[in-house]
Design a protein around this motif. Structure first.
Motif, PDB file in Angstrom:
ATOM      1  N   ASP A 172      39.143  74.674  67.290  1.00  0.00           N
ATOM      2  CA  ASP A 172      39.961  73.681  66.986  1.00  0.00           C
ATOM      3  C   ASP A 172      39.382  72.514  66.431  1.00  0.00           C
ATOM      4  N   ILE A 173      40.282  71.762  65.837  1.00  0.00           N
ATOM      5  CA  ILE A 173      39.804  70.448  65.003  1.00  0.00           C
ATOM      6  C   ILE A 173      39.272  69.590  66.040  1.00  0.00           C
ATOM      7  N   THR A 174      39.593  69.296  67.516  1.00  0.00           N
ATOM      8  CA  THR A 174      39.269  68.637  68.570  1.00  0.00           C
ATOM      9  C   THR A 174      37.790  69.059  69.061  1.00  0.00           C
ATOM     10  N   GLU A 175      37.277  70.366  68.850  1.00  0.00           N
ATOM     11  CA  GLU A 175      35.943  70.616  69.456  1.00  0.00           C
ATOM     12  C   GLU A 175      35.205  71.040  68.293  1.00  0.00           C
ATOM     13  N   ALA A 176      35.427  70.978  66.912  1.00  0.00           N
ATOM     14  CA  ALA A 176      34.369  71.544  65.818  1.00  0.00           C
ATOM     15  C   ALA A 176      33.248  70.655  65.771  1.00  0.00           C
ATOM     16  N   PRO A 177      32.139  71.369  65.344  1.00  0.00           N
ATOM     17  CA  PRO A 177      30.798  70.607  65.341  1.00  0.00           C
ATOM     18  C   PRO A 177      31.059  69.996  63.963  1.00  0.00           C
ATOM     19  N   GLU A 178      30.185  68.754  63.928  1.00  0.00           N
ATOM     20  CA  GLU A 178      30.154  68.041  62.786  1.00  0.00           C
ATOM     21  C   GLU A 178      29.079  68.774  61.694  1.00  0.00           C
ATOM     22  N   GLY A 179      29.094  68.104  60.528  1.00  0.00           N
ATOM     23  CA  GLY A 179      27.942  68.457  59.600  1.00  0.00           C
ATOM     24  C   GLY A 179      27.941  69.937  58.802  1.00  0.00           C
ATOM     25  N   ILE A 180      29.455  70.516  58.892  1.00  0.00           N
ATOM     26  CA  ILE A 180      29.531  71.926  58.314  1.00  0.00           C
ATOM     27  C   ILE A 180      30.285  71.727  57.015  1.00  0.00           C
ATOM     28  N   ALA A 181      29.585  71.791  55.756  1.00  0.00           N
ATOM     29  CA  ALA A 181      30.442  71.923  54.547  1.00  0.00           C
ATOM     30  C   ALA A 181      31.676  72.738  54.525  1.00  0.00           C
ATOM     31  N   GLN A 182      32.720  72.428  54.296  1.00  0.00           N
ATOM     32  CA  GLN A 182      34.180  73.037  54.324  1.00  0.00           C
ATOM     33  C   GLN A 182      34.971  72.971  53.181  1.00  0.00           C
ATOM     34  N   LEU A 183      35.648  73.988  52.886  1.00  0.00           N
ATOM     35  CA  LEU A 183      36.863  73.864  52.051  1.00  0.00           C
ATOM     36  C   LEU A 183      38.071  73.420  52.684  1.00  0.00           C
ATOM     37  N   ASP A 184      38.819  72.331  52.581  1.00  0.00           N
ATOM     38  CA  ASP A 184      39.838  72.130  53.382  1.00  0.00           C
ATOM     39  C   ASP A 184      41.274  72.507  52.705  1.00  0.00           C
ATOM     40  N   LEU A 185      41.661  73.448  53.551  1.00  0.00           N
ATOM     41  CA  LEU A 185      43.131  74.168  52.916  1.00  0.00           C
ATOM     42  C   LEU A 185      44.311  73.759  53.770  1.00  0.00           C
ATOM     43  N   GLY A 186      44.158  72.755  54.442  1.00  0.00           N
ATOM     44  CA  GLY A 186      45.208  72.260  55.352  1.00  0.00           C
ATOM     45  C   GLY A 186      44.805  72.679  56.840  1.00  0.00           C
ATOM     46  N   SER A 187      45.787  73.654  57.358  1.00  0.00           N
ATOM     47  CA  SER A 187      45.452  73.971  58.770  1.00  0.00           C
ATOM     48  C   SER A 187      44.306  74.653  58.914  1.00  0.00           C
ATOM     49  N   LEU A 188      43.592  75.313  57.970  1.00  0.00           N
ATOM     50  CA  LEU A 188      42.365  75.976  57.941  1.00  0.00           C
ATOM     51  C   LEU A 188      41.225  75.154  57.325  1.00  0.00           C
ATOM     52  N   LYS A 189      40.193  74.842  57.953  1.00  0.00           N
ATOM     53  CA  LYS A 189      39.010  74.383  57.033  1.00  0.00           C
ATOM     54  C   LYS A 189      38.039  75.827  56.953  1.00  0.00           C
ATOM     55  N   VAL A 190      37.656  76.099  55.785  1.00  0.00           N
ATOM     56  CA  VAL A 190      37.002  77.313  55.559  1.00  0.00           C
ATOM     57  C   VAL A 190      35.615  76.814  55.159  1.00  0.00           C
ATOM     58  N   PRO A 191      34.544  77.418  56.050  1.00  0.00           N
ATOM     59  CA  PRO A 191      33.028  76.827  55.777  1.00  0.00           C
ATOM     60  C   PRO A 191      32.729  77.357  54.436  1.00  0.00           C
ATOM     61  N   ALA A 192      31.690  76.625  53.875  1.00  0.00           N
ATOM     62  CA  ALA A 192      30.998  77.024  52.434  1.00  0.00           C
ATOM     63  C   ALA A 192      30.013  77.632  52.963  1.00  0.00           C
ATOM     64  N   VAL A 193      29.795  79.235  52.490  1.00  0.00           N
ATOM     65  CA  VAL A 193      28.719  79.939  53.070  1.00  0.00           C
ATOM     66  C   VAL A 193      28.127  80.619  51.713  1.00  0.00           C
ATOM     67  N   ASP A 194      26.934  80.479  51.585  1.00  0.00           N
ATOM     68  CA  ASP A 194      26.220  81.188  50.247  1.00  0.00           C
ATOM     69  C   ASP A 194      26.738  82.782  50.272  1.00  0.00           C
ATOM     70  N   GLY A 195      27.020  82.986  48.981  1.00  0.00           N
ATOM     71  CA  GLY A 195      27.207  84.657  48.890  1.00  0.00           C
ATOM     72  C   GLY A 195      28.842  84.861  49.401  1.00  0.00           C
ATOM     73  N   VAL A 196      29.471  83.944  49.599  1.00  0.00           N
ATOM     74  CA  VAL A 196      30.707  84.196  49.905  1.00  0.00           C
ATOM     75  C   VAL A 196      31.551  83.723  48.792  1.00  0.00           C
ATOM     76  N   GLU A 197      32.794  84.341  48.255  1.00  0.00           N
ATOM     77  CA  GLU A 197      33.641  84.089  47.172  1.00  0.00           C
ATOM     78  C   GLU A 197      35.057  83.710  47.902  1.00  0.00           C
ATOM     79  N   VAL A 198      35.494  82.470  47.783  1.00  0.00           N
ATOM     80  CA  VAL A 198      36.934  82.191  48.201  1.00  0.00           C
ATOM     81  C   VAL A 198      37.914  82.386  47.148  1.00  0.00           C
ATOM     82  N   ARG A 199      38.693  83.338  47.397  1.00  0.00           N
ATOM     83  CA  ARG A 199      40.010  83.913  46.553  1.00  0.00           C
ATOM     84  C   ARG A 199      41.384  83.103  47.478  1.00  0.00           C
TER      85      ARG A 199
END
Length: 260
Positions: A55-82
């Motif tokens: 949940d946004i209230t307990e998420a750790p800091e410092g993780i690069a993310q793609l902000d898609l509104g209700s979901l923040k998708v982490p940026a991970v090497d080797g993963v393509e976001v479609r």
């Protein structure tokens, strides 16, 4: 990262015939305004997770993310976001692809007092059974999962449904391909799920309603300036419904996007 646009609006969550509880708003309507001022102890789901989805209230800091509104998708090497969105930038589908495996993500409103994955899982299993597909329940990292093997135009493929109950939300993750049979074959997708962040918000929503997902502002603005949308490539991802009990996530993702 691939962004695809489609005309028209996305599909809505399937109507639930189990009575007024499904059509009612969250149980906390009366104290919705007070919810934002309460302590941040999560309700209705797991709390203090060592791993996410968070949940946004307990998420750790410092993780690069793609902000898609209700979901923040982490940026991970080797993963393509479609991401497939309509002309207004409202996302209809999110699929993460790593080699021959895919992960489809959905997030839905849930009651404040309890999780809904057990109930949703039973309905997915029933739907698969009605379609002639046998599914088995297995124990996984997030509790009980559903695994099945389905026939696609490309042949037989494995799928695995994972549900994570959080405070007033449910994340439904559908693995497809080798990662459905053996999670160790796609550690990058596992990392994406572990570091996923949900921003539920405090607004009242019907139970099982998909939480709002939108393209990043800079993407929609770029599309408006170009006049033809942000990314014309059609993302060939896993084909799934938006409802929390949707089970039609069976098409193997194409390794290359097609142009419309």
């Amino acid at each position: 990262m691939i962004f695809s646009r489609k005309g028209g609006s996305g599909r809505h969550a399937k109507a639930d015939p189990r009575g007024q509880a499904r059509d009612a708003f969250d149980e906390d309507l009366d104290d919705l305004d007070a919810a934002a001022e309460e302590d941040d102890e999560p309700r209705g789901g797991k709390s203090s997770r060592a791993d996410g989805p968070y949940d946004i209230t307990e998420a750790p800091e410092g993780i690069a993310q793609l902000d898609l509104g209700s979901l923040k998708v982490p940026a991970v090497d080797g993963v393509e976001v479609r991401v497939q969105a309509d002309n207004d930038g409202k996302i209809q589908q999110i699929v993460l692809v790593s080699q021959d495996s895919a992960l489809q993500l959905g997030v839905f409103a849930a009651p404040r007092s309890e999780g809904i994955w057990d109930e949703v899982r039973a309905e997915i299993r029933k739907q698969l059974f009605n379609d002639g597909v046998a599914a088995e329940e297995v124990s996984g990292d997030y509790g009980i999962e559903l695994r099945a093997r389905v026939r696609t135009p490309e042949g037989l493929t494995d799928i695995r449904f994972v549900g994570v109950d959080g405070p007033r939300w449910l994340v439904r993750a559908v693995f497809q391909g080798p990662a459905a049979a053996d999670p160790a074959t796609a550690p990058a997708l596992q990392e994406c799920l572990r570091n996923l962040v949900v921003e539920r918000g405090h607004e009242a929503m019907p139970v099982r309603e998909p939480l709002p997902l939108n393209l990043p502002k800079e993407v929609t603005e770029a599309g408006a300036e170009s006049g033809d949308g942000a990314g014309d490539e059609a993302a060939e991802g896993a084909n799934g419904t938006n409802g929390a009990d949707g089970a039609d996530a069976r098409r193997k993702p194409s390794p290359r996007p097609r142009r419309k």
